[in-house]
Design an enzyme around this catalytic site. Structure first.
Site, PDB file in Angstrom:
ATOM      1  N   ARG A 255       0.682  -1.237  -0.152  1.00 29.28           N
ATOM      2  CA  ARG A 255      -0.108  -0.047   0.670  1.00 29.28           C
ATOM      3  C   ARG A 255       0.769   1.716  -0.170  1.00 29.28           C
ATOM      4  NH1 ARG A 255      -5.031  -0.256   2.473  1.00 29.28           N
ATOM      5  NH2 ARG A 255      -6.429  -2.682   1.851  1.00 29.28           N
TER       6      ARG A 255
ATOM      7  N   ARG B 189      -2.890   6.824   1.229  1.00 29.04           N
ATOM      8  CA  ARG B 189      -3.691   7.989   2.027  1.00 29.04           C
ATOM      9  C   ARG B 189      -2.498   9.069   2.776  1.00 29.04           C
ATOM     10  NH1 ARG B 189      -9.055   4.723   3.495  1.00 29.04           N
ATOM     11  NH2 ARG B 189      -7.726   3.651   3.634  1.00 29.04           N
TER      12      ARG B 189
ATOM     13  N   ARG C 134      -7.338  11.653  -5.792  1.00 31.31           N
ATOM     14  CA  ARG C 134      -8.022  10.950  -5.528  1.00 31.31           C
ATOM     15  C   ARG C 134      -9.408  12.145  -4.969  1.00 31.31           C
ATOM     16  NH1 ARG C 134     -11.020   9.453  -0.937  1.00 31.31           N
ATOM     17  NH2 ARG C 134     -11.786   7.426  -0.264  1.00 31.31           N
TER      18      ARG C 134
ATOM     19  N   ASP D  54      -7.286  -3.303  -6.963  1.00 32.99           N
ATOM     20  CA  ASP D  54      -7.577  -3.034  -5.504  1.00 32.99           C
ATOM     21  C   ASP D  54      -8.198  -4.927  -5.791  1.00 32.99           C
ATOM     22  OD1 ASP D  54      -8.254  -2.574  -2.522  1.00 32.99           O
ATOM     23  OD2 ASP D  54      -9.468  -3.990  -3.259  1.00 32.99           O
TER      24      ASP D  54
ATOM     25  N   TYR E  70     -14.657 -11.962   0.998  1.00 28.48           N
ATOM     26  CA  TYR E  70     -15.547 -10.544   0.581  1.00 28.48           C
ATOM     27  C   TYR E  70     -16.537 -10.612  -0.061  1.00 28.48           C
ATOM     28  CZ  TYR E  70     -12.060  -7.486   2.495  1.00 28.48           C
ATOM     29  OH  TYR E  70     -11.139  -7.292   3.464  1.00 28.48           O
TER      30      TYR E  70
HETATM   31  O1  CP3 Z   1      -0.263  -1.753  -2.584  1.00 28.75           O
HETATM   32  C1  CP3 Z   1       0.045  -0.671  -2.645  1.00 28.75           C
HETATM   33  O2  CP3 Z   1      -0.035   0.128  -3.213  1.00 28.75           O
HETATM   34  C2  CP3 Z   1      -1.092  -0.991  -4.422  1.00 28.75           C
HETATM   35  C3  CP3 Z   1      -2.542  -1.543  -3.745  1.00 28.75           C
HETATM   36  C4  CP3 Z   1      -3.449  -1.590  -3.152  1.00 28.75           C
HETATM   37  C5  CP3 Z   1      -4.761  -0.889  -2.384  1.00 28.75           C
HETATM   38  N1  CP3 Z   1      -5.127  -2.110  -2.076  1.00 28.75           N
HETATM   39  C6  CP3 Z   1      -5.643   0.012  -2.552  1.00 28.75           C
HETATM   40  C7  CP3 Z   1      -6.248   0.471  -1.426  1.00 28.75           C
HETATM   41  C8  CP3 Z   1      -3.475  -3.456  -2.970  1.00 28.75           C
HETATM   42  C9  CP3 Z   1      -2.419  -4.531  -3.064  1.00 28.75           C
HETATM   43  C10 CP3 Z   1      -4.751  -3.403  -2.417  1.00 28.75           C
HETATM   44  C11 CP3 Z   1      -5.240  -4.840  -2.119  1.00 28.75           C
HETATM   45  C12 CP3 Z   1      -6.158  -5.526  -1.251  1.00 28.75           C
HETATM   46  N2  CP3 Z   1      -7.645  -4.434  -1.080  1.00 28.75           N
HETATM   47  C13 CP3 Z   1      -6.885  -6.295  -0.271  1.00 28.75           C
HETATM   48  C14 CP3 Z   1      -5.347  -7.066   0.385  1.00 28.75           C
HETATM   49  C15 CP3 Z   1      -4.103  -6.775   0.991  1.00 28.75           C
HETATM   50  C16 CP3 Z   1      -4.239  -6.305   2.907  1.00 28.75           C
HETATM   51  O3  CP3 Z   1      -4.530  -5.101   2.679  1.00 28.75           O
HETATM   52  O4  CP3 Z   1      -4.880  -6.861   2.968  1.00 28.75           O
HETATM   53  C17 CP3 Z   1      -7.306  -5.930   0.516  1.00 28.75           C
HETATM   54  C18 CP3 Z   1      -8.016  -7.095   1.907  1.00 28.75           C
HETATM   55  C19 CP3 Z   1      -8.395  -5.139  -0.459  1.00 28.75           C
HETATM   56  C20 CP3 Z   1      -9.938  -4.850  -0.362  1.00 28.75           C
HETATM   57  C21 CP3 Z   1      -9.481  -3.733   0.524  1.00 28.75           C
HETATM   58  N3  CP3 Z   1      -9.819  -2.361  -0.542  1.00 28.75           N
HETATM   59  C22 CP3 Z   1      -9.861  -3.129   1.789  1.00 28.75           C
HETATM   60  C23 CP3 Z   1     -10.532  -3.728   2.887  1.00 28.75           C
HETATM   61  C24 CP3 Z   1     -10.022  -1.690   1.607  1.00 28.75           C
HETATM   62  C25 CP3 Z   1     -10.822  -0.543   2.644  1.00 28.75           C
HETATM   63  C26 CP3 Z   1      -9.411  -0.332   3.643  1.00 28.75           C
HETATM   64  C27 CP3 Z   1      -8.581   0.893   3.400  1.00 28.75           C
HETATM   65  O5  CP3 Z   1      -7.681   1.334   4.618  1.00 28.75           O
HETATM   66  O6  CP3 Z   1      -9.756   1.812   4.156  1.00 28.75           O
HETATM   67  C28 CP3 Z   1      -9.617  -1.085   0.494  1.00 28.75           C
HETATM   68  C29 CP3 Z   1      -9.477  -0.010  -0.245  1.00 28.75           C
HETATM   69  C30 CP3 Z   1      -8.062   0.762  -0.720  1.00 28.75           C
HETATM   70  N4  CP3 Z   1      -7.880  -0.128  -1.289  1.00 28.75           N
HETATM   71  C31 CP3 Z   1      -7.419   1.736  -0.662  1.00 28.75           C
HETATM   72  C32 CP3 Z   1      -6.180   1.328  -1.493  1.00 28.75           C
HETATM   73  C33 CP3 Z   1      -5.235   3.304  -1.125  1.00 28.75           C
HETATM   74  C34 CP3 Z   1      -7.758   3.031   0.571  1.00 28.75           C
HETATM   75  C35 CP3 Z   1      -8.678   3.559  -0.634  1.00 28.75           C
HETATM   76  C36 CP3 Z   1      -9.174   5.394  -0.350  1.00 28.75           C
HETATM   77  O7  CP3 Z   1      -8.288   6.118  -0.746  1.00 28.75           O
HETATM   78  O8  CP3 Z   1      -9.882   5.822   0.654  1.00 28.75           O
END
Ligand code: CP3
Length: 362
Positions: free
Chosen positions: A27, A31, A40, A77, A154
């Protein structure tokens, strides 16, 4: 294909000698970076970012402009795959991901089909090509997907869950239905990752965020077995280069040998694992990626350095370590802490590489 200027990550994943320990962060685009929040808001939403290759490219590159990271990771994602399967992904403000049509009915599960990545996930492949062009061979681009079990969590729950009651009820009461979901999802992920590789991803990673919540036996049957099938179906070479595959299960400590045996090149470790022990157990077969507790980045700079050095020292001399966090970076992380960490890993890891040390380890 143009040679990478910095291929340290690829060499480390293949356990070849490197001059220092490469580092990237799960990640790394997100943010905690003010420029991410700006893009964003221009895009309107997180999904707006993911679905527009221009924006996805912009945010993928943001952390690389600030820090000397050894890899870019595709901005997307894991839930784009179930979205492409028709479940209707959306993000409710402050509540995380949700699906409009969670998988609950037997008929919907029977009807589930493998999406065509070139159609429903075209926007991701376009982002991969655009990011590769923008990187200009500086560092490798990592592609990724979710593990079938994590995606199924999910898809069945309809969003995040505290106890995974619905998916686990299905696992024990109707394992045939869960196996059907996992089968279709594993095929979908295999096609999707291969399409990312063809579009230019130079390494791939499978995120199994929830596999660690399964019982010992259920982990093998419902999570690991499907990741094994994906690995077996992946293109391992493209445009003359090896494409390393990394498998990350959060809470993997009990199963390191099993994960190392599914054919991946590297195993991602969460922060509960002692990386010295992990190396002793599986380090002769796979590379290791990890595993700093992301919360360390809230501490003063000298603590960040000390904790990073502990991990480097625990892995010890030689190749086969990619430094990373044990899970995704928190949105509350100060950006200066990331700079401090990346610079520290580069500087402090020099002593663990080079001539005699590498030959000693191999
Ligand atoms: O690593 C990176 O920079 C690449 C981007 C990436 C995102 N999600 C961006 C993201 C990657 C590799 C993921 C994978 C992902 N997404 C996983 C597996 C890895 C982990 O973290 O366990 C999972 C379970 C998800 C599902 C997901 N997407 C969740 C649970 C959430 C909300 C949680 C949160 O942090 O708010 C997301 C949203 C998400 N995916 C964000 C980002 C940058 C935040 C979104 C925003 O800008 O509001």
């Amino acid at each position: 294909m143009a040679k990478l200027k910095n291929d340290t990550l690829i060499r480390a994943l293949l356990r070849q000698p490197t001059e220092y320990t490469p580092v990237w962060l799960m990640r790394q685009a997100g943010r905690y970076l003010p420029e991410y929040n700006q893009t964003r808001s221009r895009a309107g939403s997180f999904l707006g970012l993911c679905k527009n290759p221009g924006y996805a490219t912009e945010v993928t590159l943001q952390p690389l402009a600030r820090f000397e990271l050894d890899a870019a990771i595709l901005f997307s994602d894991i839930l784009t795959v179930p979205d492409a399967m028709g479940l209707g992904l959306y993000f409710a403000e402050g509540e995380g991901p949700k699906f409009e049509r969670p998988l609950r009915d037997e008929w919907a599960i029977r009807d589930l089909a493998v999406p065509d990545p070139g159609a429903e996930l075209r926007y991701v492949l376009d982002a991969v090509s655009e990011i590769r062009r923008a990187l200009g061979g500086s560092v490798p681009l990592i592609g990724f997907a979710g593990s079938p079990y994590t995606l199924a969590c999910y898809m069945v729950e309809g969003g995040a869950s505290d106890d995974f009651r619905t998916v686990k009820t299905m696992l024990y009461a109707r394992p045939d239905l869960l196996h059907r979901i996992l089968e279709v999802t594993a095929q979908s992920v295999t096609h999707y990752l291969n399409a990312q590789i063809e579009a230019g991803a130079q390494a791939v990673m499978i995120f199994d965020t929830w596999g660690g919540n399964l019982s010992h036996a259920a982990y093998r049957e419902f999570s690991l077995a499907y990741m094994q099938r994906i690995i077996a179906g992946l293109k391992r070479e493209h445009a003359g280069a090896r494409i390393p595959a990394v498998v990350f299960t959060k809470g993997c400590g009990n199963w390191l040998e099993d994960i190392a045996a599914i054919g991946c090149d590297a195993v991602g470790l969460d922060w509960s694992v002692d990386i010295a022990q992990a190396r002793a157990r599986i380090g002769s077969r796979v590379a290791l990626q990890g595993n700093l507790d992301p919360a360390v980045l809230f501490a003063p700079p000298e603590v960040v350095q000390r904790e990073a050095e502990k991990i480097l020292a625990a892995f010890g001399h030689g190749s086969g370590h990619v430094f990373n966090l044990g899970h995704g970076i928190s949105q509350f992380t100060p950006a200066e802490a990331v700079k401090n960490l990346v610079d520290c890993v580069h500087r402090s890891s020099l002593r663990y590489h080079g001539g005699s040390a590498d030959s000693r380890a191999s």
